[in-house]
Each structure stands twice: as C-alpha cells, then as structure tokens.
Scaffold this motif. Structure first.
Motif, PDB file in Angstrom:
ATOM      1  N   ALA B 186       0.839  -1.207   0.000  1.00  0.00           N
ATOM      2  CA  ALA B 186       0.000   0.000   0.000  1.00  0.00           C
ATOM      3  C   ALA B 186       0.868   1.248   0.000  1.00  0.00           C
ATOM      4  O   ALA B 186       0.544   2.239  -0.661  1.00  0.00           O
ATOM      5  N   ALA B 187       1.987   1.190   0.743  1.00  0.00           N
ATOM      6  CA  ALA B 187       2.869   2.360   0.812  1.00  0.00           C
ATOM      7  C   ALA B 187       3.386   2.715  -0.575  1.00  0.00           C
ATOM      8  O   ALA B 187       3.361   3.874  -0.988  1.00  0.00           O
ATOM      9  N   LYS B 188       3.829   1.696  -1.329  1.00  0.00           N
ATOM     10  CA  LYS B 188       4.356   1.955  -2.668  1.00  0.00           C
ATOM     11  C   LYS B 188       3.238   2.374  -3.623  1.00  0.00           C
ATOM     12  O   LYS B 188       3.457   3.182  -4.532  1.00  0.00           O
ATOM     13  N   GLY B 189       2.049   1.832  -3.401  1.00  0.00           N
ATOM     14  CA  GLY B 189       0.904   2.252  -4.208  1.00  0.00           C
ATOM     15  C   GLY B 189       0.588   3.718  -3.977  1.00  0.00           C
ATOM     16  O   GLY B 189       0.294   4.460  -4.921  1.00  0.00           O
ATOM     17  N   LEU B 190       0.680   4.160  -2.711  1.00  0.00           N
ATOM     18  CA  LEU B 190       0.426   5.570  -2.395  1.00  0.00           C
ATOM     19  C   LEU B 190       1.471   6.467  -3.053  1.00  0.00           C
ATOM     20  O   LEU B 190       1.149   7.537  -3.572  1.00  0.00           O
ATOM     21  N   LEU B 195       2.842  10.403  -7.106  1.00  0.00           N
ATOM     22  CA  LEU B 195       3.670  10.889  -8.222  1.00  0.00           C
ATOM     23  C   LEU B 195       2.799  11.159  -9.455  1.00  0.00           C
ATOM     24  O   LEU B 195       3.012  12.142 -10.175  1.00  0.00           O
ATOM     25  N   GLY B 196       1.817  10.277  -9.685  1.00  0.00           N
ATOM     26  CA  GLY B 196       0.913  10.471 -10.832  1.00  0.00           C
ATOM     27  C   GLY B 196       0.108  11.751 -10.685  1.00  0.00           C
ATOM     28  O   GLY B 196      -0.034  12.524 -11.646  1.00  0.00           O
ATOM     29  N   LEU B 197      -0.405  11.991  -9.489  1.00  0.00           N
ATOM     30  CA  LEU B 197      -1.185  13.218  -9.251  1.00  0.00           C
ATOM     31  C   LEU B 197      -0.296  14.443  -9.440  1.00  0.00           C
ATOM     32  O   LEU B 197      -0.683  15.421 -10.087  1.00  0.00           O
ATOM     33  N   PHE B 474       0.307   5.116 -10.934  1.00  0.00           N
ATOM     34  CA  PHE B 474       0.797   6.408 -11.457  1.00  0.00           C
ATOM     35  C   PHE B 474      -0.050   6.826 -12.656  1.00  0.00           C
ATOM     36  O   PHE B 474      -0.546   7.949 -12.730  1.00  0.00           O
ATOM     37  N   VAL B 475      -0.204   5.887 -13.599  1.00  0.00           N
ATOM     38  CA  VAL B 475      -0.914   6.202 -14.845  1.00  0.00           C
ATOM     39  C   VAL B 475      -2.371   6.567 -14.561  1.00  0.00           C
ATOM     40  O   VAL B 475      -2.899   7.559 -15.076  1.00  0.00           O
ATOM     41  N   ILE B 476      -3.015   5.765 -13.722  1.00  0.00           N
ATOM     42  CA  ILE B 476      -4.435   6.012 -13.448  1.00  0.00           C
ATOM     43  C   ILE B 476      -4.596   7.322 -12.667  1.00  0.00           C
ATOM     44  O   ILE B 476      -5.507   8.105 -12.931  1.00  0.00           O
TER      45      ILE B 476
END
Lengths: 189, 530
Positions: B186-190, B195-197, B474-476
């Motif tokens: 979850a941490a890496k997903g955040l 970064l994507g935002l 990131f992309v989404i």
C-alpha cells in the motif's frame, strides 16, 4: 555492489518523505500563485495549491508507511548498481541518438550549402525527401543498433542492418501512407 | 421517440453499417468490423510475444489509426473496435508464452505459468493451451453479458444517487483502491499515486500562472497525457526488460524443444470438471472489473487463490496439486483475468475511471478523437433527441461481442499457432519497440520536447520497477488527477464552500471511510506480490 535488501524500503521511504517535505514547504508555496483556498468576490474557492498538496500528502504518507511499517518487510527489491549503470548507458545511447535525429538534417543542409555554395534552408525542405528522412534514419539506426550492441556486449554489422531495416519499416509505416504525419524532428525545426 | 431497444439497435447498426472500407461482391464491408478482426489478430500476436503486451500495440497503433480515420465521430468506433480487439486478443495470447516457455508476457499471465508450464513439461502443452483458451473465452463471454445487461442501469444509478461530493469521494476511493491493491504494498501504491497526481498538476490549474512549472515554458503547458502514459508504461518496461536481459545473458540457457505426448483434446468430462472453477473465477473477475480503478492482475491473483483453496478440498487423490500442473489452475487464472475486460468498461464508460492499461487506452482514444466523453452523460436515454454517445456505447458493446465470437471461433486456432513468436530475440525487438513508441508519441504531438518528456517518464517508470513500485497507479492517478480536482472544485462551490462536504453526506462519508479502511487494511497486512 548491492544495496542491502532490508534497507531499500527504508531508503526509498526517506527519499519520499524528504521530497514531500520539499514540495510542501518550498516548491508548492513558491511556485503556485493561489493558496489552498482563495476568497474571490466574497466567495471562498479552492486555490491551485490544494491539489498538489494532496499529491504531496500521498507521497508523505506512502513514504512514512515505508519507513515505519514496511521497513523490515520481506522480499524487498535489490537494485544493483551495475544494472543501474547499464540502464544509464542505454539512456545515454538514446539521448545521443535523439540529438543526432534532431540535428542531422539541418547539419546535412548546412554541409551542402558550405560545399556547393547553395542557400538551402532545412525548414523549407523538411517535408520533402530525402531531407525529411535523414535525421530519423541516422538517429533511429544509431538508437536501435546502439542498444542491441550494449545488450550483446559487442558491435556487429548484423545489428546495424537490423536497425536500418527496422527504421525503414517504421518510415514505411508512419510516413509513406500518411500526408499529415511528420516524423521526428520535422514538426518543430 | 427513442427507446432502449432503439439505442441498442442503432449501436449494432453503427458497427455493421459504419464507415465503409470497401465492398465485396457489391456488399459494403464495415471498417469497424475489419478493425475488430485486425485488432484481435494483432492482440493475440503481441500477447504471444514475450516482452510485448496489448498496451504496446495500442500505443503504436493509436496515432496511425487516428491518421487514417481522422478526428471525426465516425472514427470512434473503428479506432475503439481495434483497441477492443487488441485487448481481447492480448488477454488470451498472453497465455501462450506463459504455458509454453514459462515466461509470462504480462503480470496477469503470471499465475498461468504455475500450472501451464508443468503441463508443458509433462507433454500436455496443447491441452493446456486448449484449457486456457476455453477458460479465457468463457470468462470473457460472461463478463460481456454482464456489461451489456448492467452497464446502463449502473450508470443511471450513478447519475441518480451520486452528486458532486459523492463523485469526489468515489474518485478518492478509486485512487485508494488502486494504491492499496495494485503493486507490492500500500505504501508503494500511495507513492505511485502521489507521483501520478503531482505530474498531472504540473503546469495546469485555474490561475493565469502555470503552477509548479519552475518558470520553464516547456513545463508551463503541462505534460501531454500520451507522453506520461506511454513513457511510464512502455518505455519504462522496455528499459527494465533490457536490463534484465543483460543481467541474465551470461546464465541464459537455450530453450529445449518440447514434445507433446498422449491425448491433447479437451473432453466434455474435462469441461464439466473445469466449469465450476471457471464460473467462480469469472464472477470474481467480473466483480473486480466492475469496481472502478481495480485491474486484472488482482482478479487473476484472487481467482487463482480461491480456485486453489476449493481445489484442495475437492481434488482426486491422483490429480496434480495446484502449482504442479493442474488444469484447474490455468482455468482459474485465465477465466478471472479475461472476465475483467468486459466489466471494466462499466466504470470506464459511466465514470471515466479505468481499471487497467487497456481501458486507459480506450480513454486516450476518446480524448484524442473527441466527441465522446466517458462519464454519466454517456448513458442518458434521451427520448426526444438521439444521444450519440449512447449509440457509441452500444456500438462498443457490439464490438465486444464480435471480438468474443472471434475469440470462440478463430481465437484458439490462431493462439496455438502463435508459439512461433517466442523465437523473436527480445534484445532486438525491444529497441525497435522503443523507437516505435517514441515515433508514435511524436507524430501525435509533433514537438521534440515530448520525446524528451517521454524519455524522462520512461526513466521514472524504470526506476519505479527497480524499487518494485507498480506504474499502473501512477498512470491512473495521472488520468484521474484533473478530474478529481475539477470535481472537488465544483463540489466545494456547489455546497456553498462547505469544507466538510466529503464527510457530512452519508454516501460520500462512507466512501471516504472505506478509502481509509482499504489503505489501513492493506498497510497492516502483508500481501502476495502481484
């Protein structure tokens, strides 16, 4: 040389926390003109700083979780410096190829002008053969053959021929059938 | 007066009577039909080639398709038909290298290797491929039926019950889901989402001053969507694959030719045994696909895990274990990842929220061509005037069904003949893919700086892979970032600048609570790597 596996999450987490702190304290306040919320004509509206602040909070929380919770997680990645070095050389080849792609056409026109005393301009020739292909052909061939050579660890004529063929196929795919598509770098020179 | 059936019929006609490519014996041949077929065949070929995947084919094809068909509403169905064909073809094609050579082309096919490759080693490769094809096509069919039946109703419910604050909260929930369930932790997903935002907010905003632009005219225009998406997803993957190839080059062995032995057919008894497994996985995949922002990798993992626990209770003593060549393992994975594709269009069309890379490309096509804005307005059944977006939506459903028929008829045959793709040397193919991708980006934007941006995003994508951060969040997040900010601004204004608009309405509060719980649960519980 390897980064010790148990530390990679910790390092990544700390980097993200520091980056988020810089974002929140320096980049966002100094590089946005409106704050988190603004008062415009007696109405409170959301400012331009709010969205990047939310993004920075995602980074801060993610980095914090890596430092606090996932610091000792199993199966952490093991980035190798040799691997990173190899990719850096790949990127260097791509960058050099892009520079060749950008400048080979104008340079060849300059050479012709110098040798024959002509007054040709690349800008006026960029949509006519063979000028429009020079940069793409040289840069593309260099890019593909250079990358193949890096992986194979040696330069072979076969790689250059394969690259040349691939670039010719790409020209046939993108340029020959379509009048309105411009190959790089012909759109902005 | 327009009714539901009229819209469905218009959608079907839009596919069969759309722009005419040529006529055969005096009969016009619809461009959309041919594009679906072409996309399907290309999809199987790239899916069957290790190192390639559907998104690469979509990235390279998109500018060419737009150049051929133009920026008119007539271009939408042929272009999207091609993309849908690629999406479906790549899903079943991905099983080929996973089964024959133990090299999954995509994360979705990783679980297929666990039982597929052991079957190949036992001389049952053809049978394993038949199981994969049957399961994949069945899951896909189930999902398409659910899409056809449910998408319009769900979209109407979304429109009726979700106001601006709820939509804002739903977008936050989608991002939380993506951050929590895609990737290693979850941490890496955040981090990936953050970064994507951040990338989405560079150079944009409502003020005259382009925010976060560092006074650079290049950054002031923001990052083009294709640049960020293709850079992180494809260039990043190419760089990482090349590095992996280089690292394993010394230890690389040759691929020993396999030889099939015994009966390779799929009998009715096999099908009867596999059907419950396929049914469960199809249901899981469809539910996962229908949730906004969650992709097929999670569906494959969940389908496999559920299949394994059920198989452990019911297996015959002489049957192989899961992970050691059980056909049920292939069926559980392939049915789950294939059944995401249809259901995934529900959140894409009704909310504009993609769940996997293929859906991202459908949104890119809609944005590039124009005339179709994924969102609740798509499913507005207007009675007095025709809603062209709804016709396109039913046209897309028809395209899904046609691709499905292709899947059942020629899919298996073509898939089994694609084993040859494994022999293309990856270290030659991947540099060509990189130049093709850069060219595809350039011909769309025609600025050299977009190539440099794409390379920068490619390096970011590579580094994310090195430290095991999934690039998909990131992309989404990049795609949803602008939408999230716009909806938040509108919701804030509509509620009279109420700072608590996300938590003082029950549905919005429930979504926010769920977002927090999803993150907390995922952060607490170590998860299997996808």
């Amino acid at each position: 040389m390897m980064i010790r596996a148990p530390k990679s999450n910790l390092i990544l987490g700390l980097v993200m926390v520091i980056f988020a702190a810089i974002l929140l304290s320096l980049w966002i306040p100094l590089d946005t003109q409106t704050g988190l919320v603004e008062k415009i004509r007696r109405q409170v509206v959301i400012g331009d700083a709010l969205a990047p602040t939310v993004a920075a909070l995602f980074l801060l929380i993610g980095g914090g979780l890596l430092v606090v919770v996932d610091r000792t997680a199993d199966g952490q990645p093991k980035p190798s410096l040799r691997g990173l070095g190899f990719t850096a050389s790949l990127i260097a080849v791509i960058c050099i190829s892009l520079v060749v792609m950008r400048h080979a056409g104008p340079l060849s026109v300059w050479l012709i002008n110098t040798l024959h005393g002509d007054t040709l301009e690349y800008r006026l020739l960029r949509d006519s053969a063979p000028w429009k292909y020079i940069g793409y052909l040289l840069g593309g061939t260099l890019m593909i053959s250079g990358m193949i050579a890096l992986v194979e660890g040696r330069i072979r004529i076969r790689a250059v021929l394969v690259a040349l063929l691939a670039v010719l196929i790409m020209i046939a795919l993108y340029d020959l059938p379509f009048k309105d598509l411009l190959l790089p770098p012909n759109g902005d020179v | 007066m327009m009714g539901t059936l009229d819209y469905i019929w218009m959608g079907v006609l839009a596919v069969f009577q759309g722009p005419e490519l040529f006529s055969l014996f005096g009969l016009p041949v619809s461009a959309t039909l041919l594009m679906i077929l072409a996309g399907f065949l290309v999809g199987i070929a790239v899916g069957a080639t290790p190192g390639l995947a559907g998104p690469i084919a979509m990235a390279i094809a998109l500018p060419i398709l737009i150049s051929v068909f133009g920026y008119t509403p007539d271009a939408l169905l042929p272009v999207m038909g091609f993309l849908i064909g690629v999406m479906k073809g790549a899903t079943i094609g991905g099983a080929v290298p996973a089964i024959l050579f133990n090299t999954p082309g995509t994360p979705d096919a990783f679980m297929t290797t666990l039982d597929g490759y052991p079957m190949t080693k036992r001389g049952k490769a053809q049978k394993a491929l038949r199981v994969a094809h049957f399961s994949s096509a069945s899951g896909d069919t189930f999902s398409d039926i659910v899409l056809f039946v449910c998408a319009p109703f769900l979209a109407i419910m979304v429109e009726a019950y979700l106001d601006l604050p709820e939509k804002t909260a739903l977008l936050i929930l989608s991002l939380s889901f993506i951050a929590a369930v895609i990737g290693g932790s979850a941490a890496k997903g955040l981090i990936s989402t953050g970064l994507g935002l951040l990338a989405a907010y560079v150079g944009t905003g409502e003020d005259f001053y382009p925010r976060l632009s560092l006074d650079s005219p290049m950054l002031a225009q923001g990052f083009p969507i294709t640049t960020a998406v293709l850079g992180v997803l494809i260039i990043g993957a190419v760089l990482k694959e090349l590095e992996d190839l280089w690292r394993t080059k010394q230890a690389r062995g040759t691929i020993a030719p396999h030889r099939d032995t015994g009966d390779q057919r799929l009998h009715w008894a096999d099908i009867r045994r596999l059907l419950p497994v396929i049914g469960r996985s199809a249901l899981i995949g469809t539910c996962i696909g229908a949730l906004p922002g969650i992709g097929s990798t999670l569906a494959a993992t969940l389908g496999y895990s559920v299949g394994r626990s059920h198989y452990a209770r019911t297996k015959r003593p002489d049957a192989p274990e899961f992970g050691k060549g059980a056909a049920e393992g292939i069926a559980a994975t392939e049915a789950a990842n294939s059944s995401v594709s249809g259901a995934n269009l529900i959140p894409v069309l009704s909310l504009g929220i993609p769940g996997n890379a293929a859906a991202v490309f459908l949104i890119l096509a809609a944005e590039s061509i124009g005339g179709f804005n994924p969102g609740p307005s798509v499913f507005r059944f207007t009675a007095d005037a025709v809603n062209p977006e709804l016709v396109i939506a039913f046209g897309l459903f028809t395209a899904m069904m046609i691709a499905n028929v292709l899947n059942w008829t020629i899919g298996g045959l073509f898939m089994r003949s694609m084993g040859i793709m494994i022999h293309i040397p990856k270290h030659i193919l991947l540099p060509c893919v990189l130049l093709l991708t850069l060219t595809a980006i350039y011909v769309q934007e025609t600025r050299m700086e977009v190539i440099w941006f794409a390379l920068g995003f490619g390096v970011l994508g590579y580094l994310m892979r090195v430290v095991a951060i999934s690039p998909l969040p990131f992309v989404i997040a990049f795609i949803l970032g602008g939408k999230l900010e716009e909806t938040t601004r509108q919701a804030f204004a509509a509620t009279g600048s109420d700072p608590w608009f996300l938590i003082n309405r029950p549905v919005a509060a429930a979504f926010i609570l769920l977002s927090v719980l999803v993150i907390l649960y995922s952060a607490r519980k170590p998860k299997a790597k996808s």
